[in-house]
Write a protein that holds these residues in place. Structure first.
Motif, PDB file in Angstrom:
ATOM      1  N   GLN A 158       0.017  -1.164   0.115  1.00 50.19           N
ATOM      2  CA  GLN A 158      -0.058  -0.099  -0.389  1.00 50.19           C
ATOM      3  C   GLN A 158       1.096   0.885  -0.247  1.00 50.19           C
ATOM      4  O   GLN A 158       0.504   2.892  -0.615  1.00 50.19           O
ATOM      5  N   ILE A 159       1.979   1.766   0.520  1.00 44.62           N
ATOM      6  CA  ILE A 159       2.433   2.119   1.049  1.00 44.62           C
ATOM      7  C   ILE A 159       3.811   2.873  -0.416  1.00 44.62           C
ATOM      8  O   ILE A 159       3.736   3.420  -0.669  1.00 44.62           O
ATOM      9  N   MET A 160       4.066   1.677  -0.809  1.00 45.76           N
ATOM     10  CA  MET A 160       4.568   2.138  -2.278  1.00 45.76           C
ATOM     11  C   MET A 160       3.681   1.784  -3.372  1.00 45.76           C
ATOM     12  O   MET A 160       4.284   3.375  -3.993  1.00 45.76           O
ATOM     13  N   ARG A 161       2.828   1.838  -3.336  1.00 51.67           N
ATOM     14  CA  ARG A 161       1.837   2.303  -4.425  1.00 51.67           C
ATOM     15  C   ARG A 161       1.464   3.888  -3.793  1.00 51.67           C
ATOM     16  O   ARG A 161       1.385   4.612  -5.109  1.00 51.67           O
ATOM     17  N   GLN A 162       1.391   3.635  -2.923  1.00 54.86           N
ATOM     18  CA  GLN A 162       1.506   5.232  -2.838  1.00 54.86           C
ATOM     19  C   GLN A 162       2.501   6.593  -3.317  1.00 54.86           C
ATOM     20  O   GLN A 162       2.795   7.472  -3.560  1.00 54.86           O
ATOM     21  N   ILE A 163       3.637   5.569  -2.894  1.00 55.68           N
ATOM     22  CA  ILE A 163       4.968   6.471  -3.026  1.00 55.68           C
ATOM     23  C   ILE A 163       5.332   6.589  -4.857  1.00 55.68           C
ATOM     24  O   ILE A 163       5.325   7.684  -5.197  1.00 55.68           O
ATOM     25  N   GLU A 164       4.955   5.528  -5.117  1.00 55.35           N
ATOM     26  CA  GLU A 164       4.746   5.433  -7.092  1.00 55.35           C
ATOM     27  C   GLU A 164       3.985   6.260  -7.482  1.00 55.35           C
ATOM     28  O   GLU A 164       4.456   7.630  -8.444  1.00 55.35           O
ATOM     29  N   ARG A 165       3.193   6.029  -7.147  1.00 51.52           N
ATOM     30  CA  ARG A 165       2.098   7.714  -7.493  1.00 51.52           C
ATOM     31  C   ARG A 165       2.640   8.790  -7.542  1.00 51.52           C
ATOM     32  O   ARG A 165       2.651   9.606  -8.669  1.00 51.52           O
ATOM     33  N   ALA A 166       2.656   9.631  -6.471  1.00 56.21           N
ATOM     34  CA  ALA A 166       3.202  10.636  -6.056  1.00 56.21           C
ATOM     35  C   ALA A 166       4.686  10.683  -6.316  1.00 56.21           C
ATOM     36  O   ALA A 166       4.615  11.827  -7.452  1.00 56.21           O
ATOM     37  N   VAL A 167       5.349   9.375  -7.019  1.00 50.75           N
ATOM     38  CA  VAL A 167       7.312   9.829  -7.477  1.00 50.75           C
ATOM     39  C   VAL A 167       6.902  10.450  -9.121  1.00 50.75           C
ATOM     40  O   VAL A 167       7.068  11.497  -9.525  1.00 50.75           O
ATOM     41  N   LEU A 168       5.932   9.442  -9.398  1.00 51.04           N
ATOM     42  CA  LEU A 168       5.517   9.599 -10.268  1.00 51.04           C
ATOM     43  C   LEU A 168       4.762  10.824 -11.390  1.00 51.04           C
ATOM     44  O   LEU A 168       5.009  11.504 -12.046  1.00 51.04           O
ATOM     45  N   LEU A 169       4.065  11.296 -10.243  1.00 48.36           N
ATOM     46  CA  LEU A 169       2.672  12.152 -11.002  1.00 48.36           C
ATOM     47  C   LEU A 169       3.388  13.439 -10.903  1.00 48.36           C
ATOM     48  O   LEU A 169       3.806  14.801 -11.684  1.00 48.36           O
ATOM     49  N   GLN A 170       4.474  13.769  -9.976  1.00 46.98           N
ATOM     50  CA  GLN A 170       4.763  15.264  -9.673  1.00 46.98           C
ATOM     51  C   GLN A 170       6.401  15.739 -10.458  1.00 46.98           C
ATOM     52  O   GLN A 170       6.488  16.225 -11.268  1.00 46.98           O
ATOM     53  N   THR A 171       7.210  14.167 -11.193  1.00 43.09           N
ATOM     54  CA  THR A 171       7.947  14.327 -11.811  1.00 43.09           C
ATOM     55  C   THR A 171       7.625  14.559 -13.167  1.00 43.09           C
ATOM     56  O   THR A 171       8.089  15.328 -13.839  1.00 43.09           O
ATOM     57  N   LEU A 172       6.808  14.100 -13.334  1.00 47.83           N
ATOM     58  CA  LEU A 172       5.891  14.208 -14.775  1.00 47.83           C
ATOM     59  C   LEU A 172       5.784  15.377 -15.120  1.00 47.83           C
ATOM     60  O   LEU A 172       6.268  16.279 -16.438  1.00 47.83           O
ATOM     61  N   ASP A 173       5.171  16.025 -13.825  1.00 48.38           N
ATOM     62  CA  ASP A 173       4.458  17.611 -13.718  1.00 48.38           C
ATOM     63  C   ASP A 173       5.857  18.135 -13.661  1.00 48.38           C
ATOM     64  O   ASP A 173       5.638  19.322 -14.780  1.00 48.38           O
ATOM     65  N   GLY A 174       6.699  18.015 -13.143  1.00 46.75           N
ATOM     66  CA  GLY A 174       8.068  19.098 -13.188  1.00 46.75           C
ATOM     67  C   GLY A 174       8.694  19.235 -14.924  1.00 46.75           C
ATOM     68  O   GLY A 174       8.964  19.896 -15.391  1.00 46.75           O
ATOM     69  N   LEU A 175       8.595  17.825 -15.057  1.00 45.44           N
ATOM     70  CA  LEU A 175       9.288  17.576 -16.519  1.00 45.44           C
ATOM     71  C   LEU A 175       8.115  18.361 -17.721  1.00 45.44           C
ATOM     72  O   LEU A 175       9.640  18.983 -18.445  1.00 45.44           O
ATOM     73  N   TRP A 176       7.075  18.098 -17.038  1.00 45.27           N
ATOM     74  CA  TRP A 176       6.744  18.975 -18.770  1.00 45.27           C
ATOM     75  C   TRP A 176       6.476  20.266 -18.582  1.00 45.27           C
ATOM     76  O   TRP A 176       6.298  21.077 -19.792  1.00 45.27           O
ATOM     77  N   LEU A 224      12.994  16.576 -28.364  1.00 45.00           N
ATOM     78  CA  LEU A 224      12.574  16.961 -27.444  1.00 45.00           C
ATOM     79  C   LEU A 224      12.156  16.325 -26.491  1.00 45.00           C
ATOM     80  O   LEU A 224      12.039  16.223 -24.752  1.00 45.00           O
ATOM     81  N   PHE A 225      10.758  15.493 -26.523  1.00 45.19           N
ATOM     82  CA  PHE A 225       9.448  15.252 -26.391  1.00 45.19           C
ATOM     83  C   PHE A 225       9.980  13.660 -25.549  1.00 45.19           C
ATOM     84  O   PHE A 225       9.898  13.500 -24.797  1.00 45.19           O
ATOM     85  N   GLU A 226      10.860  13.004 -26.722  1.00 48.53           N
ATOM     86  CA  GLU A 226      11.532  11.919 -26.718  1.00 48.53           C
ATOM     87  C   GLU A 226      12.393  11.694 -25.272  1.00 48.53           C
ATOM     88  O   GLU A 226      13.001  10.895 -24.704  1.00 48.53           O
ATOM     89  N   GLN A 227      13.134  13.244 -25.342  1.00 44.62           N
ATOM     90  CA  GLN A 227      14.054  13.105 -24.147  1.00 44.62           C
ATOM     91  C   GLN A 227      13.860  13.198 -23.055  1.00 44.62           C
ATOM     92  O   GLN A 227      13.651  12.704 -22.046  1.00 44.62           O
ATOM     93  N   MET A 228      12.698  14.068 -23.018  1.00 38.73           N
ATOM     94  CA  MET A 228      11.783  14.271 -21.482  1.00 38.73           C
ATOM     95  C   MET A 228      11.440  13.018 -21.095  1.00 38.73           C
ATOM     96  O   MET A 228      10.997  12.412 -19.977  1.00 38.73           O
ATOM     97  N   LEU A 229      10.750  11.893 -21.891  1.00 40.59           N
ATOM     98  CA  LEU A 229      10.149  11.193 -21.228  1.00 40.59           C
ATOM     99  C   LEU A 229      11.088   9.929 -21.159  1.00 40.59           C
ATOM    100  O   LEU A 229      11.411   9.285 -20.090  1.00 40.59           O
ATOM    101  N   ALA A 230      12.203   9.599 -21.825  1.00 39.93           N
ATOM    102  CA  ALA A 230      13.995   9.363 -21.013  1.00 39.93           C
ATOM    103  C   ALA A 230      14.319   9.637 -20.366  1.00 39.93           C
ATOM    104  O   ALA A 230      14.733   9.070 -18.803  1.00 39.93           O
ATOM    105  N   ARG A 231      14.061  10.860 -19.994  1.00 45.72           N
ATOM    106  CA  ARG A 231      15.010  11.680 -18.493  1.00 45.72           C
ATOM    107  C   ARG A 231      13.525  11.386 -17.204  1.00 45.72           C
ATOM    108  O   ARG A 231      14.228  10.628 -16.271  1.00 45.72           O
ATOM    109  N   GLU A 260       9.144  21.914 -17.783  1.00 50.91           N
ATOM    110  CA  GLU A 260      10.217  22.594 -18.346  1.00 50.91           C
ATOM    111  C   GLU A 260      10.531  22.959 -19.877  1.00 50.91           C
ATOM    112  O   GLU A 260      10.786  23.761 -20.474  1.00 50.91           O
ATOM    113  N   HIS A 261       9.689  21.410 -20.195  1.00 52.10           N
ATOM    114  CA  HIS A 261       9.334  21.278 -21.221  1.00 52.10           C
ATOM    115  C   HIS A 261       8.924  21.935 -22.420  1.00 52.10           C
ATOM    116  O   HIS A 261       8.996  22.975 -23.233  1.00 52.10           O
TER     117      HIS A 261
END
Length: 923
Positions: free
Chosen positions: A756-774, A809-816, A776-777
């Protein structure tokens, strides 16, 4: 003698006649149902809504239900509003239901027409949006027409500016939701920045009807909606770039002071590349590699700051600030800042404190927002002249719906004078004459300045008049309602009077008090009084109406031609409503903007040669045709500009849709384990491909680099060098061992924290990282868009170059993204499980909503869009003041006094690190 085209139209009918023909049979079916529906009780009529919904569930289509549904709405309107839809209004409703644009003249009752397709499509339960041009009209129309909807068992909501997210969600959950184009667009952007499904306000984009569709989808669509927020502190970067500029020689740049343009020469490019390379700021080999787009942007802004902007001429330095000086008045413009990082470049040049710049957090054009809807309809009095753009951009066909009563307005030929003075003298004489006869007059101008000029001239001649400048929409509606009083003179810009009819005789109750009473009454069903189809206002004075009719009805005067025929037609359309008499005429001079653009000098010489005397005008139908051709050319040019801008935005839109769709999937997916595992394997694929190129020898492998990367990203110390030293080892074997080791590491983390905790951490990290990189993009794409035009000098198509490089640039963003998410999850540690905050409690960054009005250049939404709702935060300055006040109560040594700290904000402990890297880190 008729032309071939006119003869063919006479025999076969026009294209619009052929579009209208199929509707006649359906209108007959609706009319045939009227006696049966009229005999039903209120309860039985209301029960038809549930019956229709059951039939839809049973497999019938909306088209199958249309005749009965329209007959039901017509009867409900008779009982609640005292209004019965005319046959032409039924046609308008069918046009809207089919996803077309209904062009209906002013006064034909478009507000009432919308109830027909809105009710029919709301039966699906998917929600229907009715889009208006301002909050006043949204609230007015929703309150007015809700009598019909609520009588039939539908719920009605209204979206206005001062609502928080929870209130918006309730309004969007209604069967019918009224609101403005700005509010709908911003809510879409904000929804795609939230961290939980339960926080989303909108519930999809099924069907929308856009009122004043030409204004919203063409005029206002010239500028995008933008949500912006403060950028991370980059003052060091500005200072670093600033140091390079004084090192450039005169041959390193070309300066054109006349056009205020400066650019690097080929020698300058090489010099800057060397300076950047020495400072380890250059990625790749060339300054113009796609990875260096942001660096190029900052170099150009620093170059402009040093070579084009002079201290004490363009700006002054005062109290540790760079203050702009107005080039025309010489006054200081406190609070104004140059955009796109130029102001920060000036601050770096002058060694003052560099203020953070705003970055675009989310943006969308109206073109791309409204194309999200499964079905889109529109209504306006003027759309035919822009039919090509509607079909090309939106796929919307325009159908001209005939008027209920014959149009008897007299549209006179234009009068053309040599000078503006002569033109205004003629207008004032005509106004005086009409006022003596008791004829109401509406005088249209193309700008507020020209409205005020004409008002001043009328004031000198002591002619009573009112000036309408479209500043407050509710006042505007009341003033325009009185423009039909006998002898009234109303001066209006082309933006004025939308959503309100001018009734001959005026509106006795259109004062503020009366309008409040009307709005209060509109909340409850109105008694049946009349069978008038146009949206009703309080009754006019019969005596005054007769006086206005005898004087010839409303006389509309245009003080010059607008560059768009549609705006001229909007002005003309104010007169002659519902079969009333009326007249219209345009007065022009050779000094008008449109006339000057199309060679008025030659015409001036010709008129002098013909002996045209002062205060004499030339009037001829040929002039009207020539002017319409000139307007058509300007319209075509403006369309090409909008279309070209849209081509660039479409590139970003494809990426935006991909990111937003992916984000919605992540929000709705309960288990992201597979997604995270796939990203982890992609990272391993990339690392192996970089270190062990295809078809390379073992001696060419970068094993040390691979080992270091594996350690940095996965927090694993693996014997990669020993694996590579094994005899006969292949790339596939090393790849397989890395996959196995990283999977085991991930499984160990999951077992340590619990699923349960791991799923919560995965969602938080994934969404917040995606938002930050988007975000910047988006900044990078803005910078790329500004410099890509230079590729044209190299005989390369800038649009194709933009498509190619933005995709890279979009491909590079996805790789990052894959690398950043994997790295964070592999390193994450938590001291206690209680330390993991729920994701739906995550704060959105500080936000401001912006939409520039293309006609005035003013920002319509310069208000803070705070986390709890777009208006609840007040202005940016107000919020900053609150933050400063709150800071006084914060004890750096006591985390309990910090409150809720944004993850990208400086840590309150005073370490100088961001909160997420300090006390806010998972530890």
């Amino acid at each position: 003698m008729l032309s071939f085209g006119a003869l063919a139209t006479k025999v076969f009918g026009s294209a619009n006649d052929r579009k209208l023909k199929p509707y006649a049979a359906v209108v007959a079916r609706i009319n045939a149902l009227e006696p049966e529906v009229a005999a039903l009780s209120d309860e039985a009529l209301r029960a038809r809504t549930d019956e229709f919904r059951k039939r839809l569930d049973g497999g019938e289509t909306l088209d199958d239900l249309l005749p009965e549904a329209f007959a039901t709405v017509r009867e409900a309107a008779k009982r609640t509003l005292g209004q019965r839809h005319f046959d032409v209004q039924l046609i308008g409703g069918m046009v809207l239901h089919e996803g077309r644009i209904a062009e209906m003249k002013t006064g034909e009752g478009k507000t009432l027409v919308a109830t027909l397709p809105v009710y029919l499509n709301a039966l699906t339960g998917r929600g229907v949006h009715v889009v208006t041009v301002n909050d006043y009209l949204a609230a007015r129309d929703a309150a007015w027409m809700s009598a019909v909807y609520k009588f039939l068992g539908l719920t009605v909501g209204t979206i206005v500016h001062d609502m928080n997210d929870q209130q918006r969600k309730v309004q969007y959950a209604c069967d019918v939701t009224y609101g403005t184009n700005n509010e709908f667009g911003f809510d879409y952007l904000r929804d795609n920045m939230k961290y939980a499904d339960s926080e989303l306000a909108q519930r999809g984009h099924y069907f929308a009807i856009v009122d004043e569709v030409d204004s919203i989808l063409i005029d206002e669509a010239r500028t995008p909606l933008i949500i912006s927020g403060p950028l991370d502190d980059r003052s060091d970067f500005y200072t670093t770039i600033d140091v390079f500029i004084p090192k450039l020689n005169d041959e390193d740049f070309e300066l054109d002071e006349k056009t205020r343009h400066v650019s690097l020469t080929e020698a300058g490019n090489e010099h800057v590349e060397q300076l950047l390379s020495d400072a380890d700021l250059l990625k790749g080999e060339s300054l113009y590699d796609v990875e260096n787009v942001s660096v190029v942007h900052h170099v150009q802004q620093a170059l402009r700051a040093h070579k084009l902007f002079l201290k004490d001429r363009d700006y002054i330095v005062k109290n540790d600030e760079v203050v702009i000086i107005d080039e025309f008045t010489g006054r200081m413009m406190s609070g104004r800042r140059y955009s796109e990082g130029l102001h920060q470049a000036l601050e770096a040049k002058e060694h003052v404190t560099i203020q953070p710049e705003n970055q675009t957090l989310a943006t969308i054009t109206f073109q791309n927002y409204f194309r999200l809807y499964d079905k889109l309809g529109g209504m306006t009095g003027t759309a035919a002249t822009e039919a090509d753009e509607f079909i090309d951009i939106y796929g919307l066909d325009v159908v001209e719906v005939p008027t209920n009563a014959d149009m008897i307005r007299l549209d006179e030929d234009d009068e053309v004078y040599r000078t503006a003075k002569e033109k205004y003298r003629a207008i004032i004489e005509l106004i005086k004459d009409a006022q003596k006869r008791g004829q109401p007059m509406l005088v249209g101008t193309t700008s507020i300045e020209k409205s005020e000029l004409l008002a001043e001239l009328l004031k000198k001649d002591k002619v009573p008049h009112k000036v309408l400048n479209a500043r407050y929409h509710e006042q505007e509606a009341h003033i325009i309602a009185q423009a039909g009083v006998p002898g009234a003179v109303t001066i209006a810009t082309n933006m004025a009077g939308r959503g309100t009819d001018i009734q001959l005789g005026g509106n006795p109750d259109s004062s503020r008090t009366g309008s409040r009473r009307r709005r209060k009454r509109a909340r409850s069903p109105r008694p049946k009084r009349s069978r008038s189809s146009a949206p009703r206002s309080p009754p006019t004075s019969p005596k005054k109406k007769r006086q206005a009719l005898d004087a010839g009805g409303l006389y509309v005067i245009g003080t010059e031609r607008h560059e768009s025929r549609r705006i001229d037609n909007q002005l003309r359309g104010r007169s002659g409503r519902q079969g009333d008499p009326g007249r219209s005429r345009f007065f022009l001079s050779l000094e008008d903007d449109l006339m000057r653009i199309f060679g008025s000098e030659r015409m001036d010489g010709m008129l002098k040669a013909l002996g045209l005397k002062e205060d004499e005008a030339i009037v001829h139908p040929w002039i009207n045709k020539a002017l319409e051709k000139a307007q058509a050319k300007v319209e075509a040019r403006n369309f090409d500009i909008r279309k070209n801008l849209l081509k660039y935005d479409n590139v970003m839109n494809d990426q935006r849709k991909a990111i937003f769709d992916q984000r919605r999937e992540l929000l709705g997916d309960a288990d992201l384990n597979e997604t995270v595992a796939e990203m982890r394997r992609y990272v391993v694929d990339d690392l192996v491909a970089q270190a062990i190129p295809e078809k390379s020898y073992a001696e060419q492998w970068d094993i040390d680099g691979l080992k270091e990367q594996v350690h940095n990203i996965f927090d694993l110390d693996l014997p990669v060098a020993d694996w590579a030293a094994e005899e006969g080892i292949a790339e596939a074997e090393i790849h397989e061992r890395l996959i196995k080791a990283t999977d085991e590491r991930a499984a160990k983390k999951a077992a340590e924290f619990g699923p349960q905790i791991m799923r919560q951490i995965e969602r938080a990290v994934l969404l917040q990282t995606l938002d930050g990189l988007w975000r910047e993009h988006l900044v990078t794409l803005e910078h790329l868009r500004q410099v890509i035009g230079l590729r044209g000098y190299g005989q390369r198509d800038p649009l194709n170059e933009y498509k190619s490089e933005s995709f890279t640039l979009f491909e590079q963003m996805l790789a990052r993204l894959r690398e950043a998410v994997t790295g964070q999850l592999m390193h994450v540690e938590i001291a206690q499980q209680d330390d993991v905050p729920p994701l739906d409690a995550a704060e959105l960054p500080p936000m401001e909503a912006h939409h520039i009005d293309p006609t005035t250049g003013e920002d319509e939404f310069a208000l803070e869009a705070a986390n709890a709702g777009p208006a609840s935060g007040g202005t940016s300055a107000a919020k900053a003041a609150r933050v400063r006040k709150a800071a006084t109560a914060v004890n750096p040594a006591d985390p309990s006094t910090w409150g809720k700290v944004q993850r990208n904000a400086p840590c309150p402990c005073g370490s100088g690190k961001k909160y997420k890297h300090c006390h806010g880190a998972y530890s």
